[in-house]
Design a protein around this motif. Structure first.
Motif, PDB file in Angstrom:
ATOM      1  N   ILE A  27       0.766  -1.241   0.085  1.00  0.00           N
ATOM      2  CA  ILE A  27       0.091  -0.085  -0.098  1.00  0.00           C
ATOM      3  C   ILE A  27       0.707   1.275   0.106  1.00  0.00           C
ATOM      4  O   ILE A  27       0.788   2.229  -0.851  1.00  0.00           O
ATOM      5  CB  ILE A  27      -0.776  -0.182   1.314  1.00  0.00           C
ATOM      6  CG1 ILE A  27      -2.259  -1.169   1.035  1.00  0.00           C
ATOM      7  CG2 ILE A  27      -1.795   1.320   1.292  1.00  0.00           C
ATOM      8  CD1 ILE A  27      -2.622  -1.527   2.302  1.00  0.00           C
ATOM      9  N   MET A  28       2.136   1.227   0.895  1.00  0.00           N
ATOM     10  CA  MET A  28       2.682   2.382   0.896  1.00  0.00           C
ATOM     11  C   MET A  28       3.545   2.770  -0.221  1.00  0.00           C
ATOM     12  O   MET A  28       4.309   3.619  -0.472  1.00  0.00           O
ATOM     13  CB  MET A  28       3.508   2.319   2.393  1.00  0.00           C
ATOM     14  CG  MET A  28       2.694   2.228   3.533  1.00  0.00           C
ATOM     15  SD  MET A  28       3.650   2.236   5.051  1.00  0.00           S
ATOM     16  CE  MET A  28       4.087   3.874   5.656  1.00  0.00           C
ATOM     17  N   ASN A  29       4.032   1.748  -0.773  1.00  0.00           N
ATOM     18  CA  ASN A  29       4.416   1.696  -2.156  1.00  0.00           C
ATOM     19  C   ASN A  29       3.852   2.849  -3.089  1.00  0.00           C
ATOM     20  O   ASN A  29       4.382   3.445  -3.849  1.00  0.00           O
ATOM     21  CB  ASN A  29       5.087   0.395  -3.039  1.00  0.00           C
ATOM     22  CG  ASN A  29       6.071  -0.216  -2.436  1.00  0.00           C
ATOM     23  OD1 ASN A  29       6.998   0.481  -2.005  1.00  0.00           O
ATOM     24  ND2 ASN A  29       6.176  -1.589  -2.253  1.00  0.00           N
ATOM     25  N   GLY A  30       2.496   2.684  -3.166  1.00  0.00           N
ATOM     26  CA  GLY A  30       1.649   3.349  -4.133  1.00  0.00           C
ATOM     27  C   GLY A  30       1.211   4.684  -3.300  1.00  0.00           C
ATOM     28  O   GLY A  30       1.018   5.628  -4.057  1.00  0.00           O
ATOM     29  N   THR A  31       1.107   4.863  -1.875  1.00  0.00           N
ATOM     30  CA  THR A  31       0.598   5.868  -1.135  1.00  0.00           C
ATOM     31  C   THR A  31       1.547   6.076  -0.035  1.00  0.00           C
ATOM     32  O   THR A  31       1.192   5.569   1.070  1.00  0.00           O
ATOM     33  CB  THR A  31      -0.888   5.682  -0.854  1.00  0.00           C
ATOM     34  OG1 THR A  31      -1.805   5.301  -2.044  1.00  0.00           O
ATOM     35  CG2 THR A  31      -1.306   7.209  -0.182  1.00  0.00           C
ATOM     36  N   PRO A  32       2.295   6.685  -0.115  1.00  0.00           N
ATOM     37  CA  PRO A  32       3.450   6.818   1.017  1.00  0.00           C
ATOM     38  C   PRO A  32       2.944   7.912   2.007  1.00  0.00           C
ATOM     39  O   PRO A  32       2.040   8.504   1.670  1.00  0.00           O
ATOM     40  CB  PRO A  32       4.713   7.548   0.335  1.00  0.00           C
ATOM     41  CG  PRO A  32       4.309   8.238  -0.916  1.00  0.00           C
ATOM     42  CD  PRO A  32       3.036   7.279  -1.398  1.00  0.00           C
ATOM     43  N   VAL A  33       3.424   7.844   3.139  1.00  0.00           N
ATOM     44  CA  VAL A  33       2.820   8.728   4.363  1.00  0.00           C
ATOM     45  C   VAL A  33       3.372   9.915   4.104  1.00  0.00           C
ATOM     46  O   VAL A  33       4.593  10.143   3.801  1.00  0.00           O
ATOM     47  CB  VAL A  33       3.384   8.045   5.645  1.00  0.00           C
ATOM     48  CG1 VAL A  33       4.854   8.100   5.641  1.00  0.00           C
ATOM     49  CG2 VAL A  33       2.544   8.718   6.904  1.00  0.00           C
ATOM     50  N   HIS A  74       8.911   4.693   4.145  1.00  0.00           N
ATOM     51  CA  HIS A  74       7.906   5.165   3.058  1.00  0.00           C
ATOM     52  C   HIS A  74       7.539   6.438   3.157  1.00  0.00           C
ATOM     53  O   HIS A  74       6.262   6.624   3.023  1.00  0.00           O
ATOM     54  CB  HIS A  74       6.905   3.993   2.968  1.00  0.00           C
ATOM     55  CG  HIS A  74       7.187   2.732   2.373  1.00  0.00           C
ATOM     56  ND1 HIS A  74       7.716   2.314   0.915  1.00  0.00           N
ATOM     57  CD2 HIS A  74       7.511   1.584   2.951  1.00  0.00           C
ATOM     58  CE1 HIS A  74       7.927   1.074   0.947  1.00  0.00           C
ATOM     59  NE2 HIS A  74       7.848   0.806   2.173  1.00  0.00           N
ATOM     60  N   VAL A  75       8.139   7.350   3.635  1.00  0.00           N
ATOM     61  CA  VAL A  75       7.884   8.640   3.863  1.00  0.00           C
ATOM     62  C   VAL A  75       7.913   9.528   2.468  1.00  0.00           C
ATOM     63  O   VAL A  75       9.015   9.487   1.930  1.00  0.00           O
ATOM     64  CB  VAL A  75       8.664   9.430   4.738  1.00  0.00           C
ATOM     65  CG1 VAL A  75       8.450  10.952   5.014  1.00  0.00           C
ATOM     66  CG2 VAL A  75       8.735   8.777   6.409  1.00  0.00           C
ATOM     67  N   GLY A  76       6.499   9.957   1.983  1.00  0.00           N
ATOM     68  CA  GLY A  76       6.599  10.641   0.626  1.00  0.00           C
ATOM     69  C   GLY A  76       6.573  12.203   1.152  1.00  0.00           C
ATOM     70  O   GLY A  76       6.610  12.783   0.103  1.00  0.00           O
ATOM     71  N   GLY A  77       5.969  12.670   2.112  1.00  0.00           N
ATOM     72  CA  GLY A  77       5.814  13.805   2.230  1.00  0.00           C
ATOM     73  C   GLY A  77       5.968  14.096   3.878  1.00  0.00           C
ATOM     74  O   GLY A  77       5.582  13.408   4.543  1.00  0.00           O
ATOM     75  N   GLN A  78       6.879  15.283   4.118  1.00  0.00           N
ATOM     76  CA  GLN A  78       6.955  15.738   5.550  1.00  0.00           C
ATOM     77  C   GLN A  78       6.745  17.239   5.872  1.00  0.00           C
ATOM     78  O   GLN A  78       7.301  17.821   4.886  1.00  0.00           O
ATOM     79  CB  GLN A  78       8.568  15.137   5.906  1.00  0.00           C
ATOM     80  CG  GLN A  78       8.881  15.510   7.376  1.00  0.00           C
ATOM     81  CD  GLN A  78       7.960  14.855   8.205  1.00  0.00           C
ATOM     82  OE1 GLN A  78       8.250  13.385   8.340  1.00  0.00           O
ATOM     83  NE2 GLN A  78       6.986  15.306   8.962  1.00  0.00           N
ATOM     84  N   PHE A  79       6.007  17.564   6.727  1.00  0.00           N
ATOM     85  CA  PHE A  79       6.118  18.922   7.244  1.00  0.00           C
ATOM     86  C   PHE A  79       7.238  18.935   8.393  1.00  0.00           C
ATOM     87  O   PHE A  79       7.167  18.206   9.325  1.00  0.00           O
ATOM     88  CB  PHE A  79       4.624  19.219   7.771  1.00  0.00           C
ATOM     89  CG  PHE A  79       3.866  19.652   6.777  1.00  0.00           C
ATOM     90  CD1 PHE A  79       3.562  21.043   6.319  1.00  0.00           C
ATOM     91  CD2 PHE A  79       2.783  18.855   6.429  1.00  0.00           C
ATOM     92  CE1 PHE A  79       2.712  21.470   5.533  1.00  0.00           C
ATOM     93  CE2 PHE A  79       1.654  19.100   5.514  1.00  0.00           C
ATOM     94  CZ  PHE A  79       1.703  20.521   4.874  1.00  0.00           C
ATOM     95  N   ALA A 340      -5.683   7.915   5.348  1.00  0.00           N
ATOM     96  CA  ALA A 340      -4.669   8.185   6.560  1.00  0.00           C
ATOM     97  C   ALA A 340      -3.447   8.405   6.371  1.00  0.00           C
ATOM     98  O   ALA A 340      -2.724   9.631   6.710  1.00  0.00           O
ATOM     99  CB  ALA A 340      -4.896   7.269   7.850  1.00  0.00           C
ATOM    100  N   LEU A 341      -2.852   7.689   5.493  1.00  0.00           N
ATOM    101  CA  LEU A 341      -1.549   8.103   4.898  1.00  0.00           C
ATOM    102  C   LEU A 341      -1.216   9.370   4.361  1.00  0.00           C
ATOM    103  O   LEU A 341      -0.060  10.090   4.598  1.00  0.00           O
ATOM    104  CB  LEU A 341      -1.031   6.710   4.215  1.00  0.00           C
ATOM    105  CG  LEU A 341      -0.700   5.354   4.881  1.00  0.00           C
ATOM    106  CD1 LEU A 341      -0.605   4.361   3.825  1.00  0.00           C
ATOM    107  CD2 LEU A 341       0.563   5.677   5.682  1.00  0.00           C
TER     108      LEU A 341
END
Length: 413
Positions: A27-33, A74-79, A340-341
């Motif tokens: 799942i996280m390969n397609g929708t990272p957190v 699998h962090v794809g976005g970080q504030f 949620a991710l």
């Protein structure tokens, strides 16, 4: 033995041949957190005085966060938090905040194959496609704008896309969470009239309103005032852990109504109200917020590198897939997990951008905060009529004091 059995149960689904952990990875390969709050920039200041040339984020091992851990998680976005402590208020808060914004931009420049500084929801989606970490900036604490709408606008121009209205201190225009304890008195009883201008200007700019660290009255005021959905970038559920930093049920219901987002915090004190906590207790917060506000209101807000301890099983940013595996074990659907991710945050961000577009022709508010609310020895009073530096004017001095001053000047002659 019980722990071993629990681990085995977490790892395997009922006869599907795919473990919960494998499903999480898929799942996280397609929708990272997209995580709502990480204080690595503060660690770069406190450990290295922002000398990024002395740091290799591939090798750094004194933090919860480094590049290999981000990839494993699998962090794809970080504030990234541009955080400066409350003791900078009315001193050098703006300068210090600019330094923390600068270190985030320099991270993107030093590691362009890993990080891409993002300003829009489209930038995040593009980063996903390029397998990079969309790096967004969140200012943690309204004291960083020094009660100036002009400063707020300049922060936006520098890439800031959310501002936490307070940290653990009041500003002259909004109350923090500590007023709900016996540690600090309320100043604005929520949000003051100038604070309402701040919310309106954030809406106009397209900056997300973040309600982590604020009082309950502030939460309710902001939810009522904001034309765009708001977030709690790193807060948890009060009913699970009754810490005043967490979000109570009545506010969770308003969050649902207003299509906002609560990004679950991993700090032990906010998870278990104790010095120790576990991954499963964090999952309890996800379950509870989902129950009260719906799965569309849940996100991840780890608070890594900003807290002294984190739960067992969530020791660093590489551990997100283990938490996702636990949610799957609890019968979260893949749609709910993807929301949620990342998808919930993207929805909120896109809604904030739409409000910005809708308000494009709104006149900029250039009415400053009253000098009485901000006067102090560290401020000048340029532009305010009838006052001199320090907030004093001979016009306002008591008659007896004026007479004494005149007498003293006469004696000097």
């Amino acid at each position: 033995m019980l722990d071993v059995l629990l681990l085995l149960f977490v790892c395997f689904t009922a006869g599907s041949g795919e473990t919960f952990r494998e499903r999480a990875e898929r799942i996280m390969n397609g929708t990272p957190v997209i995580d709502g709050h990480n204080d690595l920039p503060w660690q770069l200041l406190s450990q290295f005085n922002n000398k990024l040339s002395n740091v290799d984020l591939n090798e750094l091992n004194t933090t919860h966060t480094n590049i290999p851990k981000l990839k494993a998680g699998h962090v794809g976005g970080q504030f990234w938090a541009a955080y400066v402590p409350c003791d900078t208020q009315n001193k050098d808060a703006v300068k210090r905040t600019l330094e923390q914004i600068d270190i985030i931009w320099r991270m993107c420049a030093k590691y362009p194959d890993v990080f891409t500084c993002a300003k829009t929801s489209a930038d995040i989606r593009k980063a996903f496609e390029e397998n990079k970490v969309a790096s967004l900036i969140g200012v943690e604490g309204g004291h960083s704008m020094d009660s100036s709408l002009a400063t707020l606008r300049m922060l936006y121009e520098l890439g800031v896309r959310y501002m936490t209205l307070t940290h653990s201190c009041n500003t002259p225009w909004v109350d923090n969470w500590m007023v709900d304890t016996d540690q600090e008195a309320a100043l604005s009883n929520g949000i003051s009239p100038f604070g309402e201008k701040v919310i309106a200007e954030m809406n106009r700019l397209g900056m997300i309103v973040d309600l982590a660290h604020v009082s309950v009255d502030t939460m309710k005021d902001a939810l009522a005032m904001s034309k765009a959905p708001v977030i709690f970038s790193h807060s948890s559920a009060y009913d699970i852990c009754p810490h005043k930093r967490n979000v109570p049920n009545d506010v969770l219901r308003i969050v649902k109504e207003k299509h906002g987002l609560v990004m679950v915090n991993f700090y032990n004190k906010y998870v278990s109200c104790d010095s120790k906590a576990s991954l499963t207790q964090v999952a309890d917060h996800f379950d509870y917020i989902k129950k009260i506000a719906g799965y569309e209101a849940v996100g991840f807000g780890g608070d890594y590198d900003g807290v002294p301890n984190v739960p067992e099983g969530l020791e660093d940013v590489s551990k997100y897939p283990d938490l996702v595996a636990e949610l799957l074990r609890r019968n979260w659907t893949e749609e709910e997990v993807q929301a949620a991710l990342a998808l919930n945050l993207l929805r909120v961000f896109e809604a904030v951008e739409k409000v910005k577009k809708d308000l494009a022709n709104t006149i900029v508010d250039d009415e400053p905060i009253s000098y009485e609310q901000i006067k102090g020895s560290c401020r000048t009073s340029y532009g305010y009529k009838g006052v001199k530096d320090g907030g004093k004017s001979l016009h306002y001095l008591p008659t007896a004091l004026i007479s004494s001053l005149l007498y003293f000047l006469f004696m000097l002659k």
